[in-house]
Every structure is written in structure tokens, then in C-alpha cells.
Design an enzyme around this catalytic site. Sequence first.
Site, PDB file in Angstrom:
ATOM      1  N   CYS A   2       0.804  -1.222  -0.058  1.00  0.00           N
ATOM      2  CA  CYS A   2       0.034  -0.029  -0.067  1.00  0.00           C
ATOM      3  C   CYS A   2       0.851   1.359   0.024  1.00  0.00           C
ATOM      4  O   CYS A   2       2.279   1.242   0.271  1.00  0.00           O
ATOM      5  CB  CYS A   2      -0.844   0.161   1.317  1.00  0.00           C
ATOM      6  SG  CYS A   2      -1.939  -1.363   1.482  1.00  0.00           S
ATOM      7  N   ARG A  35       1.353   2.000  -5.967  1.00  0.00           N
ATOM      8  CA  ARG A  35       1.476   0.733  -4.849  1.00  0.00           C
ATOM      9  C   ARG A  35       0.077   0.290  -4.482  1.00  0.00           C
ATOM     10  O   ARG A  35      -0.024  -0.844  -3.773  1.00  0.00           O
ATOM     11  CB  ARG A  35       1.945   1.482  -3.318  1.00  0.00           C
ATOM     12  CG  ARG A  35       3.430   1.956  -3.896  1.00  0.00           C
ATOM     13  CD  ARG A  35       4.051   2.624  -2.481  1.00  0.00           C
ATOM     14  NE  ARG A  35       4.267   1.459  -1.473  1.00  0.00           N
ATOM     15  CZ  ARG A  35       5.365   0.690  -1.317  1.00  0.00           C
ATOM     16  NH1 ARG A  35       6.446   0.914  -2.247  1.00  0.00           N
ATOM     17  NH2 ARG A  35       5.294  -0.126  -0.554  1.00  0.00           N
ATOM     18  N   TRP A  83      -3.907  -1.457  -1.257  1.00  0.00           N
ATOM     19  CA  TRP A  83      -3.806  -2.811  -2.230  1.00  0.00           C
ATOM     20  C   TRP A  83      -4.331  -3.996  -1.359  1.00  0.00           C
ATOM     21  O   TRP A  83      -3.791  -4.384  -0.565  1.00  0.00           O
ATOM     22  CB  TRP A  83      -2.307  -3.090  -2.708  1.00  0.00           C
ATOM     23  CG  TRP A  83      -2.507  -4.218  -3.649  1.00  0.00           C
ATOM     24  CD1 TRP A  83      -2.179  -5.341  -3.519  1.00  0.00           C
ATOM     25  CD2 TRP A  83      -2.789  -4.026  -4.971  1.00  0.00           C
ATOM     26  NE1 TRP A  83      -2.246  -6.173  -4.452  1.00  0.00           N
ATOM     27  CE2 TRP A  83      -2.604  -5.394  -5.545  1.00  0.00           C
ATOM     28  CE3 TRP A  83      -3.466  -3.023  -5.806  1.00  0.00           C
ATOM     29  CZ2 TRP A  83      -3.223  -5.721  -7.044  1.00  0.00           C
ATOM     30  CZ3 TRP A  83      -3.731  -3.583  -7.397  1.00  0.00           C
ATOM     31  CH2 TRP A  83      -3.399  -4.628  -7.584  1.00  0.00           C
ATOM     32  N   ASN A 109       0.342  -0.859   6.294  1.00  0.00           N
ATOM     33  CA  ASN A 109       0.855  -1.562   5.108  1.00  0.00           C
ATOM     34  C   ASN A 109       1.455  -2.729   5.579  1.00  0.00           C
ATOM     35  O   ASN A 109       1.935  -2.875   6.324  1.00  0.00           O
ATOM     36  CB  ASN A 109       1.658  -0.863   4.293  1.00  0.00           C
ATOM     37  CG  ASN A 109       2.591  -1.603   3.072  1.00  0.00           C
ATOM     38  OD1 ASN A 109       1.755  -2.456   2.605  1.00  0.00           O
ATOM     39  ND2 ASN A 109       3.375  -1.181   2.712  1.00  0.00           N
ATOM     40  N   GLY A 110       0.648  -4.007   5.110  1.00  0.00           N
ATOM     41  CA  GLY A 110       1.239  -5.534   5.576  1.00  0.00           C
ATOM     42  C   GLY A 110       0.202  -6.237   5.816  1.00  0.00           C
ATOM     43  O   GLY A 110      -0.896  -6.033   5.514  1.00  0.00           O
ATOM     44  N   GLU A 499       8.416 -19.668 -20.290  1.00  0.00           N
ATOM     45  CA  GLU A 499       8.137 -18.408 -19.643  1.00  0.00           C
ATOM     46  C   GLU A 499       9.530 -17.704 -20.028  1.00  0.00           C
ATOM     47  O   GLU A 499       9.099 -16.427 -20.282  1.00  0.00           O
ATOM     48  CB  GLU A 499       7.962 -18.459 -18.057  1.00  0.00           C
ATOM     49  CG  GLU A 499       7.999 -16.984 -17.465  1.00  0.00           C
ATOM     50  CD  GLU A 499       7.151 -16.197 -17.972  1.00  0.00           C
ATOM     51  OE1 GLU A 499       6.050 -16.493 -18.520  1.00  0.00           O
ATOM     52  OE2 GLU A 499       7.093 -15.062 -17.389  1.00  0.00           O
ATOM     53  N   LYS A 503       8.779 -13.895 -22.072  1.00  0.00           N
ATOM     54  CA  LYS A 503       9.317 -12.722 -21.653  1.00  0.00           C
ATOM     55  C   LYS A 503      10.118 -12.206 -22.806  1.00  0.00           C
ATOM     56  O   LYS A 503      10.010 -10.811 -23.233  1.00  0.00           O
ATOM     57  CB  LYS A 503      10.220 -13.009 -20.752  1.00  0.00           C
ATOM     58  CG  LYS A 503       9.694 -13.245 -19.096  1.00  0.00           C
ATOM     59  CD  LYS A 503       8.922 -11.762 -18.816  1.00  0.00           C
ATOM     60  CE  LYS A 503       7.480 -11.791 -18.209  1.00  0.00           C
ATOM     61  NZ  LYS A 503       6.280 -12.486 -18.662  1.00  0.00           N
ATOM     62  N   GLU A 506       7.923 -10.791 -25.736  1.00  0.00           N
ATOM     63  CA  GLU A 506       6.845  -9.823 -25.399  1.00  0.00           C
ATOM     64  C   GLU A 506       7.792  -8.680 -25.319  1.00  0.00           C
ATOM     65  O   GLU A 506       7.110  -7.404 -25.621  1.00  0.00           O
ATOM     66  CB  GLU A 506       6.473  -9.860 -23.628  1.00  0.00           C
ATOM     67  CG  GLU A 506       5.489 -11.160 -23.719  1.00  0.00           C
ATOM     68  CD  GLU A 506       4.744 -10.956 -22.163  1.00  0.00           C
ATOM     69  OE1 GLU A 506       3.658 -10.461 -22.013  1.00  0.00           O
ATOM     70  OE2 GLU A 506       5.514 -11.189 -21.379  1.00  0.00           O
ATOM     71  N   HIS A 522      13.469 -34.761 -31.440  1.00  0.00           N
ATOM     72  CA  HIS A 522      12.188 -35.230 -32.234  1.00  0.00           C
ATOM     73  C   HIS A 522      11.695 -34.104 -33.390  1.00  0.00           C
ATOM     74  O   HIS A 522      10.555 -34.214 -33.614  1.00  0.00           O
ATOM     75  CB  HIS A 522      11.071 -35.514 -31.360  1.00  0.00           C
ATOM     76  CG  HIS A 522      11.196 -36.785 -30.423  1.00  0.00           C
ATOM     77  ND1 HIS A 522      11.417 -38.102 -30.718  1.00  0.00           N
ATOM     78  CD2 HIS A 522      11.812 -36.650 -28.993  1.00  0.00           C
ATOM     79  CE1 HIS A 522      11.714 -38.779 -29.619  1.00  0.00           C
ATOM     80  NE2 HIS A 522      11.904 -37.815 -28.611  1.00  0.00           N
ATOM     81  N   LYS A 625      -2.232  -5.018 -20.359  1.00  0.00           N
ATOM     82  CA  LYS A 625      -2.148  -5.770 -18.916  1.00  0.00           C
ATOM     83  C   LYS A 625      -2.961  -6.693 -18.745  1.00  0.00           C
ATOM     84  O   LYS A 625      -2.767  -7.623 -17.874  1.00  0.00           O
ATOM     85  CB  LYS A 625      -1.899  -4.759 -17.776  1.00  0.00           C
ATOM     86  CG  LYS A 625      -1.408  -5.272 -16.511  1.00  0.00           C
ATOM     87  CD  LYS A 625      -0.113  -5.948 -16.373  1.00  0.00           C
ATOM     88  CE  LYS A 625       0.171  -6.588 -15.075  1.00  0.00           C
ATOM     89  NZ  LYS A 625       1.477  -7.445 -15.529  1.00  0.00           N
TER      90      LYS A 625
HETATM   91  C1  AGP Z   1       2.503 -12.030 -19.063  1.00  0.00           C
HETATM   92  O1  AGP Z   1       3.927 -11.591 -19.361  1.00  0.00           O
HETATM   93  C2  AGP Z   1       1.578 -11.655 -20.112  1.00  0.00           C
HETATM   94  N1  AGP Z   1       1.401 -10.198 -19.734  1.00  0.00           N
HETATM   95  C3  AGP Z   1       0.313 -12.366 -20.249  1.00  0.00           C
HETATM   96  O2  AGP Z   1       0.660 -13.642 -20.763  1.00  0.00           O
HETATM   97  C4  AGP Z   1      -0.551 -12.632 -19.048  1.00  0.00           C
HETATM   98  O3  AGP Z   1       0.200 -13.594 -18.211  1.00  0.00           O
HETATM   99  C5  AGP Z   1      -1.840 -13.258 -19.342  1.00  0.00           C
HETATM  100  O4  AGP Z   1      -2.562 -12.536 -20.197  1.00  0.00           O
HETATM  101  C6  AGP Z   1      -2.763 -13.567 -18.119  1.00  0.00           C
HETATM  102  O5  AGP Z   1      -2.942 -12.423 -17.352  1.00  0.00           O
HETATM  103  P1  AGP Z   1      -3.701 -12.759 -16.054  1.00  0.00           P
HETATM  104  O6  AGP Z   1      -2.881 -13.349 -15.240  1.00  0.00           O
HETATM  105  O7  AGP Z   1      -4.029 -11.530 -15.432  1.00  0.00           O
HETATM  106  O8  AGP Z   1      -4.931 -13.439 -16.230  1.00  0.00           O
END
Ligand code: AGP
Length: 630
Positions: A2, A35, A83, A109-110, A499, A503, A506, A522, A625
Site C-alpha cells: 500500500c 502501490r 492494495w 501496510n502489510g 516463460e 518474456k 513480449e 524429435h 495488462k
Molecule cells: C504475461 O507476461 C503476459 N502479459 C500475459 O501472458 C498474462 O500472463 C496473461 O494475459 C494472463 O493474464 P492474467 O494473469 O491477468 O490472467
Amino acid sequence: MCGIVGYVGHSAGRVNTGHNALDVVLEGLRRLEYRGYDSAGIAVVADGTISSRKKSGKLSNLIAELDASPLPESLTGIGHTRWATHGGPTDQNAHPHLADEGKLAVIHNGIIENFAELKLELTRKGVTFLSETDTEVAAALLADIYRNQLGGDSANGGLTKAMQLACQRLEGAFTLLAVHADQPDVVVAARRNSPLVVGLGDGENFLGSDVSGFIDYTRRAVELGQDQIVTITADTVEITDFYGAPAEGKEYHVNWDPASAEKGGFPSFMEKEIHDQPDAVLQTLLGRSDINGRLTLDELRVDPELLKNVSKIIVLACGTSAYAGQVAKYAIERWCRIPTEVELSHEFRYRDPIVDENTLIVSISQSGETMDTLMAVRYAKEQGAKTVSICNTNGSTIPRESDAVLYTHAGPEIAVASTKAFLAQITAAYLLGLYLAQLRGNKFQGEIKDILADLNKIPAKIQQVLDNEEQIKELGRSMADAKSVLFLGRHVGFPVAMEGALKLKELAYIHAEGFAAGELKHGPIALIEEGQPVFVVVPSPRGRDSLHAKVVSNIQEVRARGARTIVIAEEGDEAVKAYAEHVFYIPETPTLLAPLLSTVPLQIFALALASAKGYDVDQPRNLAKSVTVE
Ligand code: AGP
């Protein structure tokens, strides 16, 4: 996580510095809103009383409330952007929380781990509670000590003494700020495991969860240490420990500009959030097990009998959250012996899945608003399944529509590319798996206690990896011209490889692909040519099934065909050196927990490479996001 601000100004006899507490606190909250933005609130001390306003939603809602119902001019004030952890993002649960018949205001906060027992004790003393929060319990405890133990007399050390005595009773992580109508020119604060900084002014002093809370007024700051109390007036700053012994705070100059201050001094939210990861894992673990190593997930509110009868688990998620589910699958199946499938949410309901009342659906979502996952959860509920949400956003749609929720406490994740939420999701899924194993008797309590002990060591181990980040950053910068990077992993290293590839896609907009290392021969090995960068996530040499030897063979296979091999391996693993152009070591840790460490170098690599290309790592092109369309 927070945002917290405190202010005392205009000391008597000094030239009027012209700062009204409300203005200073609002400015600080505006800078701290990253935050937390579930709710916001302010309390000021004026004319011998506490006046406060608080409102759910963004800071703008509070400002509208203040416009409609202004607060009086004041010398002293505290403010909070929330938060949510305990209790949904409602007006009632917003801070500040009042006590002592409205004469005391507290913000926090916590997570206070022993708030339930304290609440019971205070309820028995006749205290009634209006909110679901642990903060209101802390406020009531502080009031009880101030009024009943110290007689409400500032001569008895007043609010400072009361705070010292209260903190001796509190367990968990907390930053607390308090003001009392009896002491109109004082703010008292305390911290344990949660940040708090003092801002030193001329005839005024400040408190903030970080320097961005007061950077518009002063750049002289004092970082507080663990288990410390600070009492500020306009002219004085007094620091003690929780027992009243004087303590020193080290002053430093803040040379960040305000914008970078909101990112904790990092150039991007992405880099800040990568560095938030030790705390994200710590906060997600806090308060969810007892000193005997028993899981205490009472917040789940699912009938334990139902969980005992679960015959199948289906994890529903997208993107990075789906990879968190894939990592967790290995642990849940190992600990609980329950068949666990991980399904991409957008595929799930179109394949006519087999779901019944003994299927447990575990959705994983940072935002809690991903439409693909929400629709899949709704479908599973229609088929009679029980649903648990692992989510980072309190009160969002998916947890609201689920039967139960286990929140991650990573704090707001601002950067579009998920990092700290990913590690927190894995942590929460591990806690759920251990809880199921405990309920179903798959694991002896001692085994669970040992695994929890290993989990509790992870935050410090993540920090160790971060402390060595320069090496991986340098490699990222040197490969800014790469056109394609491959990632290999086995077992829990396989979703980590996926993952790592995501990254890089993206953030740097280059081709990247993760493979199960055993799958290489394979087909994908045809991709290997001279100079092809290949990351390999190597399991611990101490692990079972000779996984390590097989992955070392995979490194040899690609190396023999000209690949540039970059290896993530456990400290002490000498076998990989012969075949690796670069080795980045991570601290020793049990195989199932290793993803919480091996992911971090891959995040840093992608960040460094993308930054070297001059890309906006917080808001990569084409992405959002939260994907709220199917
Ligand atoms: C993660 O780096 C991406 N921005 C994306 O794959 C994200 O994880 C996915 O859209 C799921 O989002 P969520 O966790 O909010 O459901």
C-alpha cells in the site's frame, strides 16, 4: 503493498511553511497510487478532533469525496492508498481506521498474522468492529493500550508508548502510522518487514512507504530499520526500538527525480517489479502457516471434506499464469497424488472437457479479469465443479465468481509483462498443494514443515540471484541483435523455459521458443545452426531420475551443432561448464522450488536485451495488462 504518507508541519514560532497537511498528503498519495489503488483515505488532526474521509476505488474517488465534504485546515495528517489483502476493496475496509471513540486514526501496510486472536481478545473487551481488516484490529489494540493501560495520558509516553507496547503484541509484516486528537502535532509510526522512510524538512517532517511520498517537499530522507518506532513533530524525529530504547536512523539524500521515485529508483516498473520478487514471495507466504508447519488457509473457505474428495484438478489460465500452473502441476501431483491438468483457458470449454463435482478448478490470474479465464471458470461451474481462484487483484471478477480465493500478495503489477505475480502465483499454488496434502494425509506433517521451511528460504535466495544480475544484464545487452533465441528445460524447468521465451517475445519482439529438452531430438534440433543462442535450464545434480545427466547431454547435442549455450544451473554444478559459453548459477534449492529462482535470470536477460534495443519494457507494443476480450 500500500501507499502510506504522514505529515507534521508549521511548528509554532516558525515562518508558516504554507503547507496544509491535506495538500501534502494528497500529493504524496498521488505519487504512491501505483502501490495500490483499491481505495484511499486521509485523516487530519484539527481543533482537537480527528477528521477523516475514505473511499473505495482510485484516488480520484477520494478527491471527489473531499470536494463534496472538505476536511479542515490542519498541521498533521496521514494518508493511505490500499492494495487489499484482508477484506475486499470497500469503503468500510478502506484506511484510515478509527478507534478510541474516533480520537485515534491508523493506517497500515502489510499483514498482521495474529489479528484473529487479537480481534477475539478485543471483542471480549467489548470492542465492536466495522470492517474485515487486520488494520482495524491494530487500531483497536493501540486504543486499548493508550486508553486503558496508559490512562490516555500523554505524560505516560502517550501515543509513542502505546505504539511500542502494541507492536510487542503484533506478529507479521506491518508499517503502521497513527495520529491522536490528544497530540495534534505528532505522527507515530512503526515498521516490521514493511518499508517506511522519514522525510526531513525545515519546520516540517514527513513519512512515506517510499520517498515518492514526500519527494516534492524534501530530498533528505532517513531509512528506518526493522522493529523500529518513529515519532515525528514539525521539528523533531525520535526513533526507538519496540521497547523504547533509542535508535539511530541514517540520513541520506534522494537523488531520484519524482518520476523514477515512483519506480523505486529503477528505470522501469518492470525492473522494479523484478526486484520486488523477494517481497512478493514473502508476502504471499506470510500468515498462511503456523509455527508447527501446519498450513492455515482458513481464508479459502472451502469445506475440507470436499477438498478431501477431489479426484482431479484442472488449472485454468493464460500466458505466464498458465506457465505458473504448469510449474505447480509437478508439485501438486507429487505432494497430493491428484491428477492435475493445466488447460489454456481459451481452449478449455471448446474441447468438451470431463468435469464433475469432484473436479477442483484452480484458476490463476494476476488481473482477475482475463475474459478467457473468466468464461472457462463459468463453464466449469456450470458443469458442477468447485472453483478456487489464485489471483493478485482483490475483489476482481474471477475471484468474485469463484467458490474460494487464495490471493497472491505481490502488490500491484504495473508492467504489462508479468514477473513478480508469476513467482507469487507459483508460491500460492504450492501453498494450496501442501494444504491439500495436509488435509488428505498424503504427507506427514514433518514433511510439510520441511517443505515450508525450504519455501521460506526462497525470498533470500531470489535476492542472491538479483545481487548477481549484472552478469546476465551484460549478456542481454551483448545479444541485442539476436534474431532468435531458444530455451530448453526438463521437468519443472520446461515451463520455466516457456516463460523465458515468452518474456523475450513480449519485451524484445524477437522469435523465441521454449522446448522440453527431451523433445529436441524429435524435430526442433533441426533449428540449431552455428551461433544459435540456446538457454538451458538445468535441474539440480542432486535431483532424482538422472534428469541432470540427460539435460547435460542435451547441451552437448546443441553445442556440437554450433549453438551458443547459456546455462542456468545450481551453484556447484561443475558438469555443465564444459559445454556452456555462459553459466549463471542459482542457489541450491529443492528441484520443485527451483523455478522460483531459475526464472529470474531469464526475466533479467529479456529486460536487458529489450532495453538495449530502446524498447518500452513497461508497455510493449500490441499488449495489454489485462486481456478482457475473448
Ligand atoms: C504475461 O507476461 C503476459 N502479459 C500475459 O501472458 C498474462 O500472463 C496473461 O494475459 C494472463 O493474464 P492474467 O494473469 O491477468 O490472467
